[in-house]
Design an enzyme around this catalytic site. Structure first.
Site, PDB file in Angstrom:
ATOM      1  N   GLU A 107       0.825  -1.201   0.000  1.00 34.73           N
ATOM      2  CA  GLU A 107       0.000   0.000   0.000  1.00 34.73           C
ATOM      3  C   GLU A 107       0.861   1.254   0.000  1.00 34.73           C
ATOM      4  OE1 GLU A 107      -3.158  -0.059  -0.303  1.00 34.73           O
ATOM      5  OE2 GLU A 107      -3.588  -2.182   0.079  1.00 34.73           O
ATOM      6  N   ARG A 117     -17.285  -0.981   6.485  1.00 32.14           N
ATOM      7  CA  ARG A 117     -18.400  -1.515   5.684  1.00 32.14           C
ATOM      8  C   ARG A 117     -19.015  -2.731   6.356  1.00 32.14           C
ATOM      9  NH1 ARG A 117     -16.347  -6.039   3.311  1.00 32.14           N
ATOM     10  NH2 ARG A 117     -14.101  -6.030   3.599  1.00 32.14           N
ATOM     11  N   CYS A 124      -7.513  -2.602   8.527  1.00 33.13           N
ATOM     12  CA  CYS A 124      -6.171  -2.574   7.923  1.00 33.13           C
ATOM     13  C   CYS A 124      -5.686  -1.146   7.731  1.00 33.13           C
ATOM     14  CB  CYS A 124      -6.161  -3.308   6.582  1.00 33.13           C
ATOM     15  SG  CYS A 124      -6.237  -5.097   6.766  1.00 33.13           S
ATOM     16  N   HIS A 130      -1.241  -5.773   1.507  1.00 36.13           N
ATOM     17  CA  HIS A 130      -2.371  -6.699   1.466  1.00 36.13           C
ATOM     18  C   HIS A 130      -1.979  -7.964   0.709  1.00 36.13           C
ATOM     19  CE1 HIS A 130      -5.513  -3.629   2.725  1.00 36.13           C
ATOM     20  NE2 HIS A 130      -5.907  -4.724   3.348  1.00 36.13           N
TER      21      HIS A 130
HETATM   22  N1  PCA Z   1      -8.175  -7.317   6.192  1.00 39.72           N
HETATM   23  C1  PCA Z   1      -9.102  -6.290   6.622  1.00 39.72           C
HETATM   24  C2  PCA Z   1      -8.928  -6.208   8.111  1.00 39.72           C
HETATM   25  C3  PCA Z   1      -8.144  -7.389   8.514  1.00 39.72           C
HETATM   26  C4  PCA Z   1      -7.648  -7.978   7.275  1.00 39.72           C
HETATM   27  O1  PCA Z   1      -6.879  -8.933   7.180  1.00 39.72           O
HETATM   28  C5  PCA Z   1      -8.892  -4.971   5.895  1.00 39.72           C
HETATM   29  O2  PCA Z   1      -8.440  -4.981   4.729  1.00 39.72           O
HETATM   30  O3  PCA Z   1      -9.184  -3.916   6.451  1.00 39.72           O
END
Ligand code: PCA
Length: 216
Positions: free
Chosen positions: A82, A92, A145, A168
């Site tokens: 990111e 959401r 996240c 991610h």
């Molecule tokens: N993904 C979620 C929260 C925890 C995770 O592994 C997110 O993208 O916010």
């Protein structure tokens, strides 16, 4: 002081899922070394109230030179480091404690956004060169996240010796079998994160020879 530690975090499963690849990768890397630097793996609760305090305790205890927080983004095709953390929580779905805050800041009076301090284009290039799909992401969303990413960058803003960011991961094959989505096996995710960490350790200036950024 030279800091000799890497902190890698993942999240517990959320949204009714029973698996989260980020937790599996953090557990797998705990106790390993990347170019001689010990890795501490930590699984964070997927709650707005609990995730940042747990992260901040680990930052204080480990004083890492490098922090890579990981999370699952179901539907993404590969590794997506990111670029930007927003000072925004707009959930959401409910978190694992049932909380669903809307239109709140992560840090009241904090800046609107922080950039990653990791060399994410170099990481993407290295991951692709190793044969895995990877791309720069321009949005970490507005769920837990992004909250952890923003809180991490805020906590590290004056720690000159600590570089930090968020990546991610896609689904695991077991998750794709239950509800079709792009996936990578756990072993590939672990190897990919190891590669990304090695590049982050070794690279001070990011690779600005190409543009790469996706909003989804
Ligand atoms: N993904 C979620 C929260 C925890 C995770 O592994 C997110 O993208 O916010």
């Amino acid at each position: 002081m030279t800091r000799r530690a890497i902190l890698v975090t993942g999240f517990e499963p959320f949204g009714g899922d029973t698996l989260n690849p980020s937790a599996e990768v953090a557990r797998a890397l705990d106790g390993q070394r990347i170019d001689g630097v010990p890795v501490h793996g930590l699984v964070l609760p997927c709650t707005f109230a609990g995730a940042l305090p747990a992260l901040q305790a680990a930052l204080a205890a480990r004083r890492p030179q490098l922090v890579l927080a990981l999370g699952l983004a179901a539907g993404r095709e590969g590794f997506t480091p990111e670029r930007v953390a927003l000072n925004l929580i707009d959930a959401r779905i409910a978190d694992n404690a049932g909380a669903q805050p809307l239109d709140e800041p992560v840090v009241p009076a904090g800046p609107a956004a922080y950039f990653t301090t990791l060399p994410i284009k170099a990481m993407v290039a290295a991951l692709r060169a190793a044969g895995w799909p990877a791309s720069v992401s321009l949005s970490a969303g507005s769920f837990v996240c992004n909250q952890v990413f923003y809180g991490l960058q805020h906590a590290c803003r004056r720690r000159r010796g600590t570089r930090s960011g968020f990546m991610h991961l896609p689904c695991l094959p077991e998750q794709a079998a239950a509800a079709p989505c792009p996936s990578l096996p756990l072993a590939a995710m672990v190897q990919g994160v190891q590669r990304a960490l090695a590049v982050a350790l070794a690279t001070r200036d990011d690779d600005s020879s190409f543009s790469d950024g996706r909003l989804a």
